[in-house]
Design a protein around this motif. Structure first.
Motif, mmCIF file in Angstrom:
data_model
loop_
_atom_site.group_PDB
_atom_site.id
_atom_site.type_symbol
_atom_site.label_atom_id
_atom_site.label_comp_id
_atom_site.label_asym_id
_atom_site.label_seq_id
_atom_site.Cartn_x
_atom_site.Cartn_y
_atom_site.Cartn_z
ATOM 1 N N ILE A 1 -33.893 18.114 91.144
ATOM 2 C CA ILE A 1 -32.442 17.863 91.073
ATOM 3 C C ILE A 1 -32.349 16.296 91.323
ATOM 4 C CG2 ILE A 1 -30.443 18.053 92.595
ATOM 5 C CD1 ILE A 1 -31.378 21.059 92.994
ATOM 6 N N LEU A 2 -33.113 15.777 92.363
ATOM 7 C CA LEU A 2 -33.202 14.239 92.264
ATOM 8 C C LEU A 2 -33.613 13.714 91.136
ATOM 9 C CD1 LEU A 2 -34.943 13.577 95.527
ATOM 10 C CD2 LEU A 2 -32.738 13.259 95.149
ATOM 11 N N GLY A 3 -34.449 14.178 90.347
ATOM 12 C CA GLY A 3 -34.776 13.572 89.213
ATOM 13 C C GLY A 3 -33.661 13.627 88.047
ATOM 14 N N GLY B 1 -29.670 6.967 83.499
ATOM 15 C CA GLY B 1 -30.400 6.977 82.429
ATOM 16 C C GLY B 1 -31.723 7.414 82.333
ATOM 17 N N THR B 2 -32.468 7.431 83.393
ATOM 18 C CA THR B 2 -33.938 7.601 83.309
ATOM 19 C C THR B 2 -34.212 8.714 84.433
ATOM 20 O OG1 THR B 2 -34.564 5.925 84.970
ATOM 21 C CG2 THR B 2 -34.577 5.421 82.747
ATOM 22 N N PHE B 3 -35.182 9.544 84.032
ATOM 23 C CA PHE B 3 -35.556 10.502 84.995
ATOM 24 C C PHE B 3 -36.267 9.932 86.350
ATOM 25 C CE2 PHE B 3 -38.235 14.033 86.298
ATOM 26 C CZ PHE B 3 -37.151 15.080 86.248
ATOM 27 N N LEU B 4 -35.516 10.379 87.412
ATOM 28 C CA LEU B 4 -36.036 10.056 88.729
ATOM 29 C C LEU B 4 -35.760 8.601 89.105
ATOM 30 C CD1 LEU B 4 -39.733 11.387 89.268
ATOM 31 C CD2 LEU B 4 -37.681 12.027 90.575
ATOM 32 N N PHE B 5 -34.864 8.228 88.343
ATOM 33 C CA PHE B 5 -33.959 6.815 88.585
ATOM 34 C C PHE B 5 -33.521 6.769 90.229
ATOM 35 C CE2 PHE B 5 -30.618 3.773 88.815
ATOM 36 C CZ PHE B 5 -30.918 2.688 88.315
ATOM 37 N N ASN B 6 -33.635 5.631 90.924
ATOM 38 C CA ASN B 6 -33.304 5.418 92.167
ATOM 39 C C ASN B 6 -32.025 5.177 92.345
ATOM 40 O OD1 ASN B 6 -33.259 5.363 94.943
ATOM 41 N ND2 ASN B 6 -35.414 4.120 95.061
ATOM 42 N N PHE B 7 -31.056 6.226 92.665
ATOM 43 C CA PHE B 7 -29.736 5.932 92.371
ATOM 44 C C PHE B 7 -28.923 5.737 93.819
ATOM 45 C CE2 PHE B 7 -30.690 10.219 92.959
ATOM 46 C CZ PHE B 7 -29.786 10.528 93.954
ATOM 47 N N LEU B 8 -29.698 5.615 94.958
ATOM 48 C CA LEU B 8 -29.026 5.370 96.349
ATOM 49 C C LEU B 8 -29.325 4.033 96.702
ATOM 50 C CD1 LEU B 8 -30.461 8.633 98.433
ATOM 51 C CD2 LEU B 8 -27.963 7.992 97.507
ATOM 52 N N GLY C 1 -36.819 4.062 85.234
ATOM 53 C CA GLY C 1 -36.346 2.690 85.055
ATOM 54 C C GLY C 1 -37.450 1.640 85.084
ATOM 55 N N TRP C 2 -38.752 1.988 85.090
ATOM 56 C CA TRP C 2 -39.833 1.035 85.138
ATOM 57 C C TRP C 2 -40.374 0.744 83.934
ATOM 58 C CZ3 TRP C 2 -40.749 -1.291 89.933
ATOM 59 C CH2 TRP C 2 -40.234 -0.752 90.942
ATOM 60 N N LYS C 3 -40.177 -0.644 83.561
ATOM 61 C CA LYS C 3 -40.597 -1.025 81.979
ATOM 62 C C LYS C 3 -42.262 -0.714 82.055
ATOM 63 C CE LYS C 3 -36.995 -3.041 80.413
ATOM 64 N NZ LYS C 3 -36.363 -1.831 80.216
ATOM 65 N N GLY D 1 -44.640 1.210 84.689
ATOM 66 C CA GLY D 1 -44.055 2.320 84.980
ATOM 67 C C GLY D 1 -44.831 3.723 83.736
ATOM 68 N N VAL D 2 -44.445 4.873 84.251
ATOM 69 C CA VAL D 2 -44.923 5.756 83.280
ATOM 70 C C VAL D 2 -44.101 6.027 82.328
ATOM 71 C CG1 VAL D 2 -45.090 8.347 83.016
ATOM 72 C CG2 VAL D 2 -45.895 7.231 85.100
ATOM 73 N N VAL D 3 -44.469 6.030 80.840
ATOM 74 C CA VAL D 3 -43.544 6.284 79.848
ATOM 75 C C VAL D 3 -43.936 7.310 78.885
ATOM 76 C CG1 VAL D 3 -42.950 3.879 79.139
ATOM 77 C CG2 VAL D 3 -44.972 4.627 78.345
ATOM 78 N N LEU D 4 -42.754 7.973 78.428
ATOM 79 C CA LEU D 4 -42.737 9.292 77.797
ATOM 80 C C LEU D 4 -42.777 8.614 76.287
ATOM 81 C CD1 LEU D 4 -40.895 12.219 79.523
ATOM 82 C CD2 LEU D 4 -43.095 11.375 79.411
ATOM 83 N N VAL D 5 -43.380 8.837 75.152
ATOM 84 C CA VAL D 5 -43.184 8.501 73.879
ATOM 85 C C VAL D 5 -43.318 9.504 72.822
ATOM 86 C CG1 VAL D 5 -44.191 7.097 71.928
ATOM 87 C CG2 VAL D 5 -44.672 6.451 74.638
ATOM 88 N N LYS D 6 -42.242 9.832 72.092
ATOM 89 C CA LYS D 6 -41.922 10.541 71.080
ATOM 90 C C LYS D 6 -42.277 9.854 69.798
ATOM 91 C CE LYS D 6 -39.833 12.465 67.690
ATOM 92 N NZ LYS D 6 -38.526 11.958 66.898
ATOM 93 N N ASP D 7 -43.342 9.994 69.020
ATOM 94 C CA ASP D 7 -43.411 9.562 67.792
ATOM 95 C C ASP D 7 -43.657 10.855 67.089
ATOM 96 O OD1 ASP D 7 -45.942 9.942 68.468
ATOM 97 O OD2 ASP D 7 -46.710 8.015 68.537
ATOM 98 N N ASN D 8 -43.922 10.281 65.782
ATOM 99 C CA ASN D 8 -44.277 11.468 64.720
ATOM 100 C C ASN D 8 -45.264 12.315 64.909
ATOM 101 O OD1 ASN D 8 -41.672 10.763 63.144
ATOM 102 N ND2 ASN D 8 -43.012 9.377 61.961
#
Lengths: 116, 158, 494
Positions: free
Chosen positions: B87-89, B97-104, C61-63, C67-74
């Motif tokens: 749920i936090l995620g 806009g991103t999963f597990l964004f630190n919103f607090l 939100g980590w670039k 950070g961990v990224v998820l990539v959806k390509d073809n």
């Protein structure tokens, strides 16, 4: 370098137990030893002699921080991999108990109803 | 003889367990709550709390500890821990806009209420890890009992 | 649009946990219906993101590379299609099949965890995250293989567990090696470091290459490392055999090998030769072992090894045509091997046996199952209108055009071997006279027959419209594989 070599020896000991030993519990111990050898290897990658904790506070100089702080990433990776290892180990032990229940033995050579 | 074996270990072990169980739980809670400022966090704290219950299991036997937390309750608490993390995620996904964004709000470093949602996250992990380990131990104890009783019946037949 | 990517793993995990909680009170219907809805929603999300090109999602939100990224390509898109379609049809099939185990709760929970793990492996752009998702999928599959807790199932599961744990250790060791050279675990960043510093012959990189080949080769069931595969596939419940053979060995083994060797480390001639050698041995050993089997599912399992060999050869040759052939064969194999394992499950449920010697004449007793399994057998044997023919043809043509004449000859030879042992399967099971045991056999229930018919229609349609499939699904995926620099720049944004 010696540390890495000893680490590799630990991995080989685990592999030996996994491949050569016939007792299920010894095989499980072999897997556990191998997992710990790899975890130790990851920790060694981030290790630095007399390093400091990787927390950058405002009164710290960036250059000295870079040259003295240990690498925090392997520690995070190892924590995750320990948790995964714990899950695998619990499953293996449960399965070993169930196998003993069915076959009445812990010897992998006698557990051979399938042909491989 | 058999009845005594069922109800756990000796008087010494039980007394020691009574003495240290509170300290174990408190130290586990401390490790969890201060996980974002000192070494520790949800996983080590959760393991300590699980170990406290496992110690009770070893000292008093499975019955006593199951009357404190039954298998079903533990399993549901475990699932709730996982659900809180998810749920936090999802909240982070909705707000930032991103999963597990630190919103607090982050707060000042090295204070108890800082680092945003990490403290809630650690509590959820504590619930998840502590209860999972406890249930794993309980499940293995039940399996173990089945095996030993089978062996005893085998020997009786001989 | 990129907010949809984490849902591919978050929704199945969330559903699995909900099933564990609510399923305690409604043991029978909730797990089945809820997992069906979950799988359907994943297909819906896939349709939404299908045409949107390369999508990057930065977790928390980590670039990248931090950070961990998820990539959806073809390429990920094609694998997601295979995983989610097979999982959806398998869940429909399990709706009735699972009744005999009487434990709906844990089956569907583990199934959804396995699905989440595989979606994660396909989507992730981070080496360590790949390892974590791989372990989620693997641990769920270990437990599912031994789901029946009979002696044989536990034995197969334990063997699979030991070898799988060994593979995981090797993969983690390889990731550690990569980290020690490059200081990063982000795939695109590692690839950038290797390309910029021209690290092709680095010793540590060579060691990581070897560790990855052993680790992912074990997961893929290629021949020197195939010991677990026939046992696990034949002992698991039929839906799990479908997931193992149809998607798990492809996603955890072949896809990871493709991604790591083509997009991250960079393919070298040595690695190509290793792939080709392993592929050739797998093809031949799988095909010859397939002849001697009396158990239907064991035969299919050995045939899986053989077909994995085709894909490995295609990847090893490495020309664009060969990679198109390999990917097309991967897609086709997911279709027809799932169909065959589903048919074997239906036959076992109806007749109570899966030994070729005890079966016969099912053509009259189970007309639909017979028809679908004949289509599956013809497809895998490479008979022209069906899909298996085209992908094998492309791989053989690629082998000849790349100058590997002996390899082309072996590929043709193995195709005939495959045809031979599938003809034996048809003769013993579908045609001929029914044995006395099979007097009262009836057709499998509708919920089990329906997914088989859908798979059979897929096999036929992919075979007929092969040009459309290749140009719309396979060639974009091949473009991702052969363009390492494109992958780096699209993920890192440079």
């Amino acid at each position: 370098m010696t540390l890495y070599f000893l680490n590799f020896v630990l991995l080989i000991i685990g592999l030996y137990a996994l491949v050569v030993k016939r007792h299920i519990v010894k095989k499980i111990l072999g897997v556990a030893i191998m997992e710990y050898a790899v975890n130790l290897f990851l920790i060694l990658l981030g290790f630095r002699k007399s390093g400091i904790a990787p927390i950058l506070t405002e009164d710290m100089d960036l250059a000295t921080f870079i040259h003295t702080a240990v690498d925090p990433l392997p520690q995070a990776l190892v924590l995750t991999s320990i948790v995964i290892g714990l899950g695998t180990l619990a499953l293996m032990v449960a399965m070993a108990i169930r196998l003993y229940e069915r076959y009445g033995t812990f010897d992998m050579d006698e557990i051979n109803r399938l042909r491989g | 003889m058999k009845k005594e074996k069922q109800s756990g270990m000796t008087f010494i072990v039980k007394t020691i367990t009574n003495l240290i169980i509170g300290f174990m739980l408190v130290f586990g809670a401390y490790i969890v709550l201060y996980g974002h400022i000192t070494p520790g966090g949800g996983f080590p704290g959760g393991v300590m709390i699980a170990l406290a219950y496992i110690l009770v299991t070893l000292a008093y036997g499975r019955r006593v500890v199951e009357s404190m937390i039954s298998g079903v309750t533990g399993s549901i608490a475990d699932d709730i821990g996982a659900l809180v993390i998810l749920i936090l995620g999802f909240i982070g996904l909705y707000i930032g806009g991103t999963f597990l964004f630190n919103f607090l709000p982050k707060g000042t470093p090295f204070k108890l209420f800082s680092a945003g949602y990490i403290i809630i996250y650690n509590l959820a992990i504590m619930l998840k890890v502590g209860m999972s380990l406890y249930i794993v131990f309980l499940a293995l104890a039940i399996l173990q009992r089945v095996v030993t009783t089978r062996d005893e019946t085998k020997e009786d037949k001989k | 649009m990129n907010t949809l990517l984490p849902l591919f793993t978050a929704i199945p995990i969330c559903s699995a946990v909900l099933i564990l909680i609510i399923g305690k009170f409604d043991k029978k219907n909730f797990p089945r219906i809820w997992s069906l809805l979950t799988s359907l929603s994943l297909l819906f999300i896939l349709v939404v993101v299908w045409d949107k090109g390369t999508i990057i999602h930065e977790m928390g939100g980590w670039k990248p590379p931090f950070g961990v990224v998820l990539v959806k390509d073809n390429l990920s898109r094609m694998m997601l299609l295979i995983v989610n379609v097979v999982a959806f049809l398998t869940i429909i099939y399990s709706y009735v099949y699972i009744v005999k185990f009487e434990d709906y709760l844990r089956f569907f929970t583990l199934f959804l965890f396995m699905l989440a793990g595989m979606n994660g492996v396909v989507l992730t752009g981070d080496l360590f995250n790949l390892f974590v998702f791989l372990e989620i999928a693997s641990i769920a599959s270990y437990a599912l293989v031994g789901y029946g807790v009979d002696a044989e199932e536990l034995e197969a599961s334990f063997k699979y567990l030991i070898l799988g744990a060994l593979a995981s250790v090797f993969i983690l060791f390889g990731i550690g090696m990569i980290y020690s050279i490059t200081g990063s675990v982000n795939m695109a960043d590692v690839a950038r470091f290797i390309v910029e510093n021209n690290l092709g012959g680095n010793n540590a990189l060579l060691m990581a290459t070897g560790l990855f080949i052993v680790g992912f080769g074990l997961k893929a069931g290629l021949v020197p490392f195939h010991a677990w595969l026939p046992d696990a596939h034949s002992s698991a419940p039929a839906p799990i055999s479908v997931m193992l053979s149809g998607v798990l060995i492809k996603v955890l083994g072949i896809y990871s090998l493709i991604r790591i060797f083509y997009s991250v480390i960079g393919i070298t001639p040595v690695v190509s030769y290793i792939f080709i050698t392993m592929g050739v041995i797998s093809m031949l050993v799988g095909a010859f072992m397939g002849f001697g089997q009396d158990d239907m599912k064991r035969m299919f399992a050995f045939s899986s090894i053989s077909q994995m060999g085709y894909i490995a050869v295609g990847i090893g040759i490495g020309t664009p045509l060969a990679i198109i052939g390999a990917l097309f064969h991967l897609l086709n194999h997911a279709g027809f091997k799932s169909l065959l394992f589903l048919s074997s499950g239906a036959i076992q449920t109806s007749t109570g046996t899966r030994n070729l010697s005890e079966l016969g004449g099912l053509r009259k007793k189970m007309p639909v199952t017979s028809a679908t399994s004949v289509i599956g057998a013809l497809s895998i044997a490479g008979v022209p209108p069906f899909n298996g023919f085209w992908s094998k043809l492309i791989i053989i043509l690629a082998a000849f055009s790349a100058g590997y004449f002996w390899l082309g000859a072996i590929l043709v030879f193995t195709a005939f071997l495959t045809l031979a042992y599938y003809l034996r399967f048809q003769k013993n099971v579908i045609f001929g006279e029914p044995t006395s045991l099979l007097k009262n056999v009836r057709e499998a229930p509708f919920m089990m027959v329906m997914p088989m018919v859908v798979f059979a229609v897929f096999c036929l349609l992919i075979g007929i419209f092969n040009g459309w499939i290749i140009s719309n699904i396979i060639i974009p995926a091949q473009g991702i594989i052969t363009n390492q620099l494109g992958y780096i720049s699209s993920v890192l944004g440079i």
